[in-house]
Design an enzyme around this catalytic site. Structure first.
Site, short mmCIF file in Angstrom:
data_model
loop_
_atom_site.label_atom_id
_atom_site.label_comp_id
_atom_site.label_asym_id
_atom_site.label_seq_id
_atom_site.Cartn_x
_atom_site.Cartn_y
_atom_site.Cartn_z
CE LYS A 1 -4.57 0.42 0.32
NZ LYS A 1 -5.51 -0.65 -0.04
N GLY B 1 -20.62 5.48 3.54
CA GLY B 1 -19.50 5.85 2.65
C GLY B 1 -19.99 5.80 1.22
N GLY C 1 -18.25 6.78 -1.82
CA GLY C 1 -17.24 6.96 -2.87
C GLY C 1 -17.48 5.93 -3.95
CG ASN C 2 -15.37 3.36 -7.59
OD1 ASN C 2 -16.23 3.51 -8.45
ND2 ASN C 2 -14.56 2.32 -7.60
CB ALA C 3 -16.45 0.73 -2.80
N GLY C 4 -19.07 2.49 -2.60
CA GLY C 4 -20.44 2.67 -2.10
C GLY C 4 -21.43 2.94 -3.22
N1 GLU Z 1 -7.19 -0.28 -3.38
C1 GLU Z 1 -7.89 -1.50 -3.68
C2 GLU Z 1 -7.94 -2.38 -2.45
O1 GLU Z 1 -7.77 -1.94 -1.35
C3 GLU Z 1 -7.36 -2.19 -4.92
C4 GLU Z 1 -5.94 -2.61 -4.89
C5 GLU Z 1 -5.42 -3.13 -6.22
O2 GLU Z 1 -6.17 -3.31 -7.14
O3 GLU Z 1 -4.22 -3.36 -6.26
O4 GLU Z 1 -8.22 -3.55 -2.55
#
Ligand code: GLU
Length: 414
Positions: A105, A215, A217-220
Site C-alpha cells: 500500500k 461511505g 465513494g466509488n465502492a459505495g
Molecule cells: N485499493 C484497492 C484495495 O484496497 C485495490 C488494490 C489493487 O487493485 O491493487 O483492494
C-alpha cells in the site's frame, strides 16, 4: 470516539490467525511486520508558484506469493501505521482469493479535495519519481485507493514510462481503458462484494431485501447500483458520506442518488429523505449493511447496537477485533474486508494479465471470472467458519495467513 492504531489492529488479527495455525516464532515475526518500507518527501510546485513538501509512503508488506500489490491513497490522515495496516490487509486479501501476488500500500499525506487538477497531477508524477525503481510488473504494482482514480493512474503510468523509456502498462492497474485498462475494473470492488452477499444469502438462507451504505465513494456508489441488478431485489434505505446522511424507509433511487452525488459532492439534501448521522446508518435494522468508508467505523462502542443481518465490508479495516467478537455473539454474518472487498484486486490481476499480452477480454468474461474466483474464496472461508467454528474474520485470516506462511516456508525464509 476512542482512537485506534490500525497497524496494532492488523497485527492483532495476524497474531490470532498465526496462533490458531500454531506457526513458529520466526514465521510470526515475519508475518506481523512489513518486509520493506519506503518513506520519502516530495517537493511539489503548487498553483501559487510556491513549492510545498509532501510526505509519501510505499510499503511492500509481503511478497512471498508474488509481486506486491495494492493501492495508493491521497488523504490527510495517513501515517506510516495506517499504510502498514492497509499493506498487511492487502497481503491476506490477495492470498485469501488465491492470486499470485503479495500485498502493498502507499499514500501521500495531502488534502485532495482542496487541490487543483494540476496540483494532483504534480503529486501523482512526483510520487512515481520517488519510487520508480521500487515498482514494476515483477516487483510491485500500485492501483487507486481512497481519493485516487484511473486519471491518477494514467499520470503515474505516463511518468513511469517516461522514466524507463518503454511501454509497460501493467505497472499500475485500474487505468483508463484507452491506455491499457480492463473492462469491469471500475465496479469490481462493489461487484465482488455483492457476489459475496449473494453467496451469504444462499449459505445462511437470508434475504437481501433492505440495505444501507456507509461511505459513498466509488465502492459505495457502485454497490448501490449493483445490489438490485445482481440480487434481483433490495431497497436502499439509508446512505451517508463524510458530509452527512439521508434516510427514507420507502426506498432511495440509487441511480438518481449517484447523479445527485456527482453533481453536488454530497448525499445530504437529496429529495424525499430525512437527515441521519453516520452512526445511525450503522445501527439501522436492515438485511445488508455495506461499510464503504474508512477504518474502525464499527468498534466496541457501537457494535452492540448494530442490527444488520449481513455486513459486507467494502472498506478496508472497518471493524475492530473487539467489535468482531460482539458481532459474532449477536449472530451477524460479517463478510470480512479481505474477502468482501477483494473484487478490485482480482480484476486488477486480470488487467495485469491482459496487459502482459496486449489482448483484452469482453466485459462478460471479466464478470464471469471474477464471480468464479470470489465465490470459490467465499466457499473456502465459509467451510473454515463451519469446520473450525471461527468468527468470519479469523476464518478468512487463517486461510490467507496459512497460504503466505506456506509460501515463505517453501522459499526457505522461515
Ligand atoms: N485499493 C484497492 C484495495 O484496497 C485495490 C488494490 C489493487 O487493485 O491493487 O483492494
Amino acid at each position: 470516539m476512542k482512537s485506534y492504531n490500525s497497524f496494532e489492529v492488523a497485527q492483532k488479527q495476524v497474531l490470532e490467525a498465526a496462533q490458531h495455525l500454531r506457526l513458529d516464532k520466526p514465521t510470526i515475526e515475519l508475518l506481523t511486520h512489513p518486509q520493506k518500507e519506503f518513506t520519502f518527501t516530495m517537493p511539489i510546485r503548487m498553483d501559487d508558484k510556491k513549492v510545498r513538501i509532501f510526505h509519501g509512503y510505499r510499503i511492500q508488506y509481503n511478497y512471498a506469493r508474488g509481486p506486491a500489490k495494492g493501492g495508493i491513497r491521497f488523504h490527510m490522515d495517513e501515517t506510516i501505521d495506517t499504510i502498514r495496516a492497509l499493506a498487511s490487509w492487502m497481503t491476506w486479501k490477495t492470498a485469501v482469493v488465491d492470486l499470485p501476488l503479495g500485498g502493498a500500500k502507499g499514500g501521500v499525506v495531502c488534502d485532495p479535495k482542496n487541490m487543483s487538477e494540476i496540483e494532483l497531477e504534480n503529486i501523482a508524477r512526483g510520487y512515481i519519481r520517488s519510487i520508480s525503481e521500487l515498482i514494476g510488473i515483477t516487483k510491485d504494482i500500485p492501483a487507486p485507493d481512497v481519493y485516487t482514480n484511473p486519471q491518477t493512474m494514467a499520470w503515474m503510468m505516463d511518468e513511469y514510462e517516461t522514466i524507463t523509456r518503454q511501454h509497460m502498462p501493467g505497472v499500475l492497474t485500474d487505468k483508463p481503458q484507452q491506455i491499457g485498462g480492463t473492462e469491469g475494473r471500475r465496479d469490481a470492488t462493489a461487484r465482488g462484494g455483492v457476489y459475496c452477499v449473494r453467496e451469504a444469502c444462499k449459505y445462511y438462507n437470508l434475504k437481501p431485501s433492505t440495505f444501507a451504505i456507509q461511505g459513498f465513494g466509488n465502492a459505495g456508489q457502485r454497490a448501490a447500483l449493483l445490489h438490485n441488478e445482481i440480487l434481483g431485489e433490495g431497497k436502499l434505505v439509508a446512505v451517508c458520506d463524510s458530509k452527512g446522511g439521508i434516510y427514507n424507509p420507502n426506498g432511495i433511487n440509487p441511480k438518481e442518488l449517484v447523479v445527485y452525488k456527482l453533481q453536488t459532492g454530497k448525499v445530504v439534501g437529496f429529495p424525499g429523505c430525512e437527515p441521519i448521522t453516520s452512526e445511525e446508518v450503522l445501527k439501522l435494522k436492515v438485511d445488508v449493511l455495506y461499510p464503504a468508508a474508512l477504518e474502525n467505523a464499527i468498534n466496541e462502542e457501537n457494535a452492540e447496537s448494530i442490527n444488520a443481518s449481513i455486513i459486507c465490508e467494502l472498506a478496508n479495516g472497518p471493524t475492530t477485533p473487539e467489535a468482531d467478537l460482539i458481532l459474532f455473539e449477536k449472530g451477524i454474518k460479517v463478510i470480512p474486508d479481505i474477502l468482501a472487498s477483494a473484487g478490485g484486486v482480482i480484476v486488477s490481476y486480470f488487467e495485469m494479465v491482459q496487459d502482459s499480452y496486449s489482448y483484452f477480454w469482453e466485459e462478460s468474461e471479466v464478470h464471469h471470472k471474477l464471480d468464479f474466483k470470489i465465490s470459490k474464496a467465499y466457499k473456502t472461508v465459509y467451510e473454515a467458519i463451519k469446520e473450525k467454528k471461527l468468527h468470519p474474520r479469523l476464518a478468512a485470516m487463517v486461510v490467507g495467513v496459512a497460504r503466505v506462511a506456506e509460501a515463505s516456508k517453501l522459499r526457505g525464509w522461515v
